[in-house]
Design an enzyme around this catalytic site. Structure first.
Site, PDB file in Angstrom:
ATOM      1  N   LEU A   7       0.935  -1.162   0.023  1.00  0.00           N
ATOM      2  CA  LEU A   7       0.110  -0.071   0.120  1.00  0.00           C
ATOM      3  C   LEU A   7       0.791   1.141   0.003  1.00  0.00           C
ATOM      4  CD1 LEU A   7      -2.806  -0.641   2.816  1.00  0.00           C
ATOM      5  CD2 LEU A   7      -2.891  -1.386   0.308  1.00  0.00           C
ATOM      6  N   ASP A   8       0.583   2.318  -0.556  1.00  0.00           N
ATOM      7  CA  ASP A   8       1.295   3.550  -0.797  1.00  0.00           C
ATOM      8  C   ASP A   8       1.372   4.019   0.727  1.00  0.00           C
ATOM      9  OD1 ASP A   8       1.322   3.436  -3.319  1.00  0.00           O
ATOM     10  OD2 ASP A   8      -0.358   4.501  -3.773  1.00  0.00           O
TER      11      ASP A   8
END
Length: 325
Positions: free
Chosen positions: A139-140
């Site tokens: 995930l960013d």
């Protein structure tokens, strides 16, 4: 596997695998290892046939002996750190966590420590022996939500396969700029931006990417949506929604300047102006357990900042409705 974690395994080719390619037979006998890892071991001589080095495409015969002597892949530069993790589920094969916004996944330039990997090495030291410390998807930094981490080679191979065959279900929730009347699909290839190499973009030569979205709640000038991925490209939801002119609220890279709706209340101005990350949360994850085959699913609630943003949007919608009544 030996006590010092060195991988040491031996197999005899059974009748059903006779006359098969070495890499195919090895994959059938050692499903806990990925095909690319097995091919690398064959080429390096770590995986031999009757004590001799062979090529991956060479045929094996009945009663040939496969012997593997290899060192685990240790990320020596990554250090364990006592960083609190919100664990949703764990067993000997899987670790499912709820990642907060702001936590970087992998150590990199500018983020040498204080990352999810550093926390994993402290919580589950065995991931040191797995590629990328067991992380199979990411995930960013400023995206919150649910992630799965492999704790065993069997799990790592299975999870990578489920991602590649698109059998792992991942659902996200986002708040976007603009109003939608219904759901839809964005089917557009994603690659590096032709001018800004730090960004991704919809480009003709990019990799295939498909995002399905559906409406959850509509506001005066924003929409709460749920997204489901068929692929897992970098920044996929952010790029796709920006591509269709509905960027995510707060997105510092693809969102542009803040757009205030008509009659915006002070509360809404503060909520939109103070939301300094993309309004994106990985809500739900579904996968097949690598060891048992059981279909498992987990869901995490929206974080406080997104709930507060939605509350301000609802308050503004209701205020306008009462004024126009």
């Amino acid at each position: 596997m030996t006590s010092d974690n060195r991988i040491s395994e031996s197999y005899v080719i059974p009748p059903e695998l006779s006359d098969r390619r070495l890499d195919q037979a090895a994959a059938a006998l050692m499903p806990e290892h990925s095909r690319s890892r097995l091919q690398g071991w064959i080429k390096s001589g770590a995986l031999t046939v009757n004590g001799q080095t062979r090529k991956p495409r060479d045929k094996v015969m009945l009663d040939d002996r496969l012997e593997l002597e290899a060192e685990p892949e240790v990320q020596v530069a990554w250090q364990a750190q006592s960083i609190e993790l919100e664990v949703v589920y764990e067993d000997e094969h899987l670790l499912v966590i709820n990642k907060p916004a702001g936590l970087v996944v992998h150590p990199a330039a500018g983020h040498a420590d204080g990352t999810l990997v550093n926390a994993l090495l402290h919580h589950a030291p065995e991931v040191e022996n797995l590629p990328r410390a067991g992380i199979v998807h990411r995930l960013d930094k400023d995206t919150s939500g649910i992630m799965v981490v492999a704790r065993s080679l069997i799990a790592h191979t299975s999870l990578v396969d489920q991602l590649q065959t698109r059998t792992m279900g991942r659902e996200y929730e986002a708040v976007i700029v603009g109003t939608l009347t219904g759901g839809g699909t964005v089917d557009a290839p994603i690659g590096r931006h032709p001018r800004d190499r730090k960004k991704m973009a919809v480009v003709e030569a990019g990799k295939p990417a498909v995002t399905h979205y559906r409406l959850l709640e509509r506001f005066v000038a924003h929409t709460h949506i749920r997204c489901q991925l068929e692929s897992g490209r970098t920044h996929q939801i952010r790029v796709h929604m920006s591509h269709v002119k509905h960027p995510l609220v707060g997105d510092p890279v693809y969102g542009g300047r803040i757009k205030l709706p008509k009659g915006a209340t002070d509360e809404l101005r503060d909520a939109l102006g103070g939301f300094h990350r993309q309004a994106l949360h990985a809500r739900r994850l579904t996968l097949e357990h690598p060891a048992t085959g059981e279909l498992m699913s987990w869901e995490t609630p929206l974080p406080v900042d997104m709930e507060a943003l939605l509350a301000a949007l609802r308050q503004h919608r209701e205020a306008l409705a009462q004024r126009d009544f």
